[in-house]
Design a protein around this motif. Structure first.
Motif, short mmCIF file in Angstrom:
data_model
loop_
_atom_site.label_atom_id
_atom_site.label_comp_id
_atom_site.label_asym_id
_atom_site.label_seq_id
_atom_site.Cartn_x
_atom_site.Cartn_y
_atom_site.Cartn_z
N GLY A 8 10.12 12.83 17.46
CA GLY A 8 11.15 13.15 16.48
C GLY A 8 11.61 12.00 15.63
N ALA A 9 11.14 10.79 15.94
CA ALA A 9 11.54 9.62 15.14
C ALA A 9 10.70 9.51 13.89
N MET A 10 11.34 9.27 12.75
CA MET A 10 10.66 8.94 11.50
C MET A 10 10.85 7.44 11.32
N ILE A 11 9.90 6.68 11.84
CA ILE A 11 10.08 5.24 11.92
C ILE A 11 9.62 4.56 10.63
N GLY A 12 10.46 3.70 10.12
CA GLY A 12 10.16 2.95 8.91
C GLY A 12 10.31 1.47 9.13
N VAL A 13 9.85 0.70 8.18
CA VAL A 13 9.93 -0.75 8.24
C VAL A 13 10.74 -1.25 7.06
N GLY A 14 11.64 -2.18 7.33
CA GLY A 14 12.47 -2.75 6.28
C GLY A 14 12.16 -4.22 6.05
N THR A 15 12.79 -4.78 5.01
CA THR A 15 12.57 -6.17 4.62
C THR A 15 11.09 -6.43 4.32
N VAL A 16 10.45 -5.47 3.68
CA VAL A 16 9.06 -5.63 3.25
C VAL A 16 9.04 -6.47 1.98
N ALA A 76 1.05 -0.69 12.22
CA ALA A 76 1.92 -0.54 13.38
C ALA A 76 2.40 0.90 13.58
N GLY A 77 2.18 1.74 12.57
CA GLY A 77 2.57 3.14 12.71
C GLY A 77 3.79 3.54 11.92
N ALA A 78 4.30 2.65 11.06
CA ALA A 78 5.45 3.00 10.23
C ALA A 78 5.07 4.14 9.28
N ARG A 79 6.07 4.95 8.95
CA ARG A 79 5.82 6.11 8.07
C ARG A 79 6.49 5.96 6.71
N PHE A 80 7.30 4.93 6.55
CA PHE A 80 7.84 4.58 5.24
C PHE A 80 8.22 3.11 5.26
N ALA A 81 8.35 2.53 4.08
CA ALA A 81 8.69 1.12 3.95
C ALA A 81 9.87 0.96 3.00
N VAL A 82 10.66 -0.07 3.24
CA VAL A 82 11.84 -0.36 2.42
C VAL A 82 11.83 -1.83 2.06
N LEU A 112 7.04 3.85 -0.35
CA LEU A 112 7.95 2.71 -0.47
C LEU A 112 9.27 3.15 -1.09
N LEU A 113 10.36 2.68 -0.49
CA LEU A 113 11.71 2.81 -1.06
C LEU A 113 12.11 1.43 -1.54
N PRO A 114 11.91 1.12 -2.82
CA PRO A 114 12.17 -0.23 -3.31
C PRO A 114 13.64 -0.45 -3.64
N GLY A 115 14.06 -1.70 -3.53
CA GLY A 115 15.45 -2.03 -3.78
C GLY A 115 15.71 -2.41 -5.23
N ALA A 116 16.92 -2.08 -5.70
CA ALA A 116 17.36 -2.46 -7.04
C ALA A 116 18.85 -2.72 -7.00
#
Length: 217
Positions: A69-77, A89-95, A114-118
């Motif tokens: 049930g976890a939608m695991i993502g990675v941050g500080t990309v 590693a199995g991440a499903r989205f990146a930030v 990717l969810l990019p920062g602005a």
């Protein structure tokens, strides 16, 4: 449908899973699975594990493999290397906290959404030119808070945000009330002391409080 459009749909689906995406800094891999299980049980299944510690990628790998049930993502990309390592590693989205041309080119070639920062209107416009309609607003509170983000709703109506940075349970509703906000990112769900003490019931309670916040439409 283009690749960027498909990945933007995937990001939107992730953003709509809960009003808060927990933003996690993890030092001990052994805490990863029970922490993620507590967050999922509390109703916040999209989890961003930041690449700020040496344990991050192993933690993402463990959560992806073991937490249903976890939608695991990675941050500080920050780079193409980060993006590739996260996907492996199995991440499903990146930030990312911001963007660079090289990172965006790598994201175009990656299957990982990717969810990019602005933090400025000019950065938002640049992201629109690349096909991004879902963005992270970071650092949300230092950059101008909900008032700045609300001011963007009229001139930039096609963009939806996940504001992150300095937000708390008390201030999250100010952001979630905005028409251009889908969810917020929050580090308050996994404070360092609760992670260190293994207090998973307390983390689940914080997740339940966050999941109970009202989202905008």
């Amino acid at each position: 449908m283009s690749g960027i459009e498909l990945k933007q749909q995937q990001i939107e689906t992730t953003m709509r899973l809960a009003p808060v995406i927990p933003v996690v800094v993890i030092d001990d891999v052994r805490a990863a699975v029970p922490m993620a299980r507590a967050l999922v049980a509390g109703g916040t299944p999209a989890i961003e594990v930041t690449l700020r510690t040496s344990a991050a990628l192993e933690a993402i790998r463990a959560i992806a493999a073991e937490v249903e049930g976890a939608m695991i993502g990675v941050g500080t990309v920050l780079s193409a290397r980060d993006l590739k390592a996260a996907q492996q590693a199995g991440a499903r989205f990146a930030v990312s906290p911001g963007v660079s041309p090289h990172l965006l080119d790598a994201a175009d070639d990656s299957e990982l959404p990717l969810l990019p920062g602005a933090a400025t209107a000019s950065e938002v416009m640049a992201m629109l030119e690349r096909g991004y309609r879902h963005l992270k607003f970071f650092p949300a509170v230092p950059a101008g808070g909900h008032k700045l983000l609300g001011a963007w709703a009229s001139p930039l109506p096609q963009v939806r945000f996940c504001p992150t940075g300095g937000i708390s349970l008390a201030s999250a509703p100010d952001f979630l009330a905005l028409p251009n906000v889908i969810c917020v990112g929050g580090s308050w769900l996994t404070p360092a002391n609760l992670l260190a003490n293994g207090d998973w019931p307390a983390i689940e309670l914080l997740a339940r409080e966050a999941a109970g916040l009202r989202k905008s439409g």
